[in-house]
Design a protein around this motif. Sequence first.
Motif, PDB file in Angstrom:
ATOM      1  N   ASP A 114      11.786   6.654  -9.390  1.00 49.31           N
ATOM      2  CA  ASP A 114      11.139   7.165  -8.178  1.00 49.31           C
ATOM      3  C   ASP A 114       9.897   6.350  -7.843  1.00 49.31           C
ATOM      4  O   ASP A 114       9.765   5.828  -6.741  1.00 49.31           O
ATOM      5  N   LEU A 115       8.972   6.274  -8.788  1.00 49.67           N
ATOM      6  CA  LEU A 115       7.736   5.532  -8.599  1.00 49.67           C
ATOM      7  C   LEU A 115       7.449   4.719  -9.849  1.00 49.67           C
ATOM      8  O   LEU A 115       7.588   5.233 -10.964  1.00 49.67           O
ATOM      9  N   VAL A 116       7.060   3.483  -9.663  1.00 47.11           N
ATOM     10  CA  VAL A 116       6.558   2.670 -10.771  1.00 47.11           C
ATOM     11  C   VAL A 116       5.121   2.349 -10.395  1.00 47.11           C
ATOM     12  O   VAL A 116       4.861   1.755  -9.347  1.00 47.11           O
ATOM     13  N   MET A 117       4.199   2.787 -11.232  1.00 45.04           N
ATOM     14  CA  MET A 117       2.774   2.681 -10.940  1.00 45.04           C
ATOM     15  C   MET A 117       2.073   1.900 -12.048  1.00 45.04           C
ATOM     16  O   MET A 117       2.596   1.762 -13.151  1.00 45.04           O
ATOM     17  N   LEU A 118       0.884   1.438 -11.737  1.00 40.43           N
ATOM     18  CA  LEU A 118       0.049   0.779 -12.718  1.00 40.43           C
ATOM     19  C   LEU A 118      -1.204   1.617 -12.894  1.00 40.43           C
ATOM     20  O   LEU A 118      -1.923   1.889 -11.932  1.00 40.43           O
ATOM     21  N   ASP A 119      -1.436   2.070 -14.129  1.00 40.05           N
ATOM     22  CA  ASP A 119      -2.617   2.853 -14.482  1.00 40.05           C
ATOM     23  C   ASP A 119      -3.457   1.980 -15.405  1.00 40.05           C
ATOM     24  O   ASP A 119      -3.169   1.868 -16.595  1.00 40.05           O
ATOM     25  N   LEU A 143      -1.291  10.401  -6.966  1.00 43.64           N
ATOM     26  CA  LEU A 143      -1.544   9.388  -7.992  1.00 43.64           C
ATOM     27  C   LEU A 143      -2.469   8.283  -7.489  1.00 43.64           C
ATOM     28  O   LEU A 143      -3.332   7.811  -8.242  1.00 43.64           O
ATOM     29  N   THR A 144      -2.302   7.860  -6.252  1.00 45.03           N
ATOM     30  CA  THR A 144      -3.159   6.786  -5.740  1.00 45.03           C
ATOM     31  C   THR A 144      -4.604   7.257  -5.606  1.00 45.03           C
ATOM     32  O   THR A 144      -5.523   6.462  -5.807  1.00 45.03           O
ATOM     33  N   THR A 145      -4.823   8.528  -5.300  1.00 42.69           N
ATOM     34  CA  THR A 145      -6.197   9.030  -5.233  1.00 42.69           C
ATOM     35  C   THR A 145      -6.830   9.102  -6.624  1.00 42.69           C
ATOM     36  O   THR A 145      -8.042   9.218  -6.734  1.00 42.69           O
ATOM     37  N   ARG A 146      -6.007   9.013  -7.654  1.00 44.85           N
ATOM     38  CA  ARG A 146      -6.508   9.012  -9.028  1.00 44.85           C
ATOM     39  C   ARG A 146      -6.554   7.600  -9.620  1.00 44.85           C
ATOM     40  O   ARG A 146      -6.689   7.427 -10.818  1.00 44.85           O
TER      41      ARG A 146
END
Length: 123
Positions: free
Chosen positions: A41-46, A21-24
């Motif tokens: 599991d993961l909380v991400m910001l897109d 995800l970070t590479t995207r």
Amino acid sequence: MPAPSRQAAGMAAEQQALDYLTTRGLVLLARNWRCKRGELDLVMLDRDTVVFVEVRYRLHAGFGGALGSIDARKQEKLTLAAQHFLMEEPRWAKHPCRFDVIALQGSGHSGQPLDWLQNAFDS
């Protein structure tokens, strides 16, 4: 060499998902965030969207495999945990949100393709 434990395999799958995800372009906000309602599991910001990512690893495809393991009960637990996260982290509460699932299957999954299902379910 002994087979890795289930916990170690799950942690490796989660790391692979995070790297993917970070590479995207997604940015990590929280990892293994816990509350009385459950765990995220993961909380991400897109860009401006808060993404709650459930990482599912299964050794075998039996019983529906990794993607099939996100049943209505699991979706409800994730939704409740996400609501709790947004209450405790109010700076993200006004952002759009979505639930994604990353599924990995098979032994030695590191480096193997994974399935990224965006907007896997609605809350």
